[in-house]
Enzyme design. Sequence first.
Site: not given
Ligand code: PA5
Length: 421
Positions: A267, A293, A406
């Site tokens: 990410e 495995h 989202k």
């Molecule tokens: O790393 C990130 O910013 C995202 O993966 C968020 O952790 C994830 O989308 C969840 O978002 P939030 O903490 O706003 O609910």
Amino acid sequence: MLRLDTRFLQGFPEALSQHASLLEEARERLLAKRKTPGSMLGWMDLPEDTETLREVRRYREANPWVEDFVLVGIGGSALGPKALEAAFHEGGVRFHYLDHVEPEPVLRLLRDLDPGKTLVNAVSKSGSTAETLAGLAVLLKWLRAHLGEAWRRHLVVTTDPEEGPLRAFAEREGLKAFAIPKEVGGRFSVLSPVGLLPLAFAGADLDALLMGARKANETALAPLEESLPLKTALLLHLHRHLPVHVFMVYSERLRHLPSWFVQLHDESLGKVDQRGQRVGTTAVPALGPQDQHAQVQLFREGPLDKLLALVIPEAPVEDLEIPEVEGLKAASYLFGKTLFRLLQAEAEATYRALAEAGQKVYALYLSEVSPYAVGWLLQHLMWQTAFLGELWGVNAFDQPGVELGKRLTFALLGRPGYGEG
Ligand code: PA5
């Protein structure tokens, strides 16, 4: 203690001096942004935040009645706590994760829990993630139905210090709310209350965890030859033409760590760079010895398109001897040896087998699976990711692709301002 082993990678560590200026410049660029609002580098300061640690401990001590802890959150709001709790849970409180929206497991969980003994922790930096708000709504109805006005004591929120729907809800209802610092994003938040609060209920040694993370900070800022995060960032940089980065951990206690790393790496770094090019490598989670495995056949004889990192503990915290069994002659080579000795031999064998097959592979040795060593490892990997962001010309701290998903979910479900339902 964290130790890098590159014995099978030709030309490393010589490459370090050849790329010294590239690395020094990347580090300078990163550190120069440290005080710029919105640069999201607050994770560097989390290991020093003793005030939050005290607040977390006070809350834990004030709530000795908790027998079940339900964390409602997803992505960076769940993966870190899950990884650390699995590693360092000292017994007592049971943990459950609502990081999905499949109805059957939610119903099963509610049937199993005693609301009077349950603490729900809703975790979301934005406070608006659909999965988290849906889970929270379901649990809230359940708490209210069983506990009436007493429900407030059973819900604690971890979110942005000022903004977002979850912060507003906590204020409206007078709930206890922990803050994720403004400059800390989801996947970099494991050492904020996102991870510390559940770990306090798990009975983990938080001082040691943060001490290890401080050690990673020290090595990140050290001269090049001693800077472990710059070294591993260079390894990944030099092998960026290999599309797959396998992260294989030889520890059952750390079984959820690869998923945390995958999110951090993918990410943060899978992006369009400053020149408009798509960049990034795909992190693949693996666990030893189980995946010997399953995946290792492919790693050994499949395409030579991978850089593999093996995370291997060097010593056990406790060990267990393999006892002799009469009539089981085939296992006699194991008798008298310990389970850890077997684990180590398997890791070393995989390491050699992969190198022999022509795959690019290195090892990161953890002195043992302790809060100190793992705190160091987590913070080390965050630095590695941040340095790679600089080397690859991407902002490692945003996630436009996730935000798009989202927004499309909101639109499909008819959230006002996001299109039709
Ligand atoms: O790393 C990130 O910013 C995202 O993966 C968020 O952790 C994830 O989308 C969840 O978002 P939030 O903490 O706003 O609910």
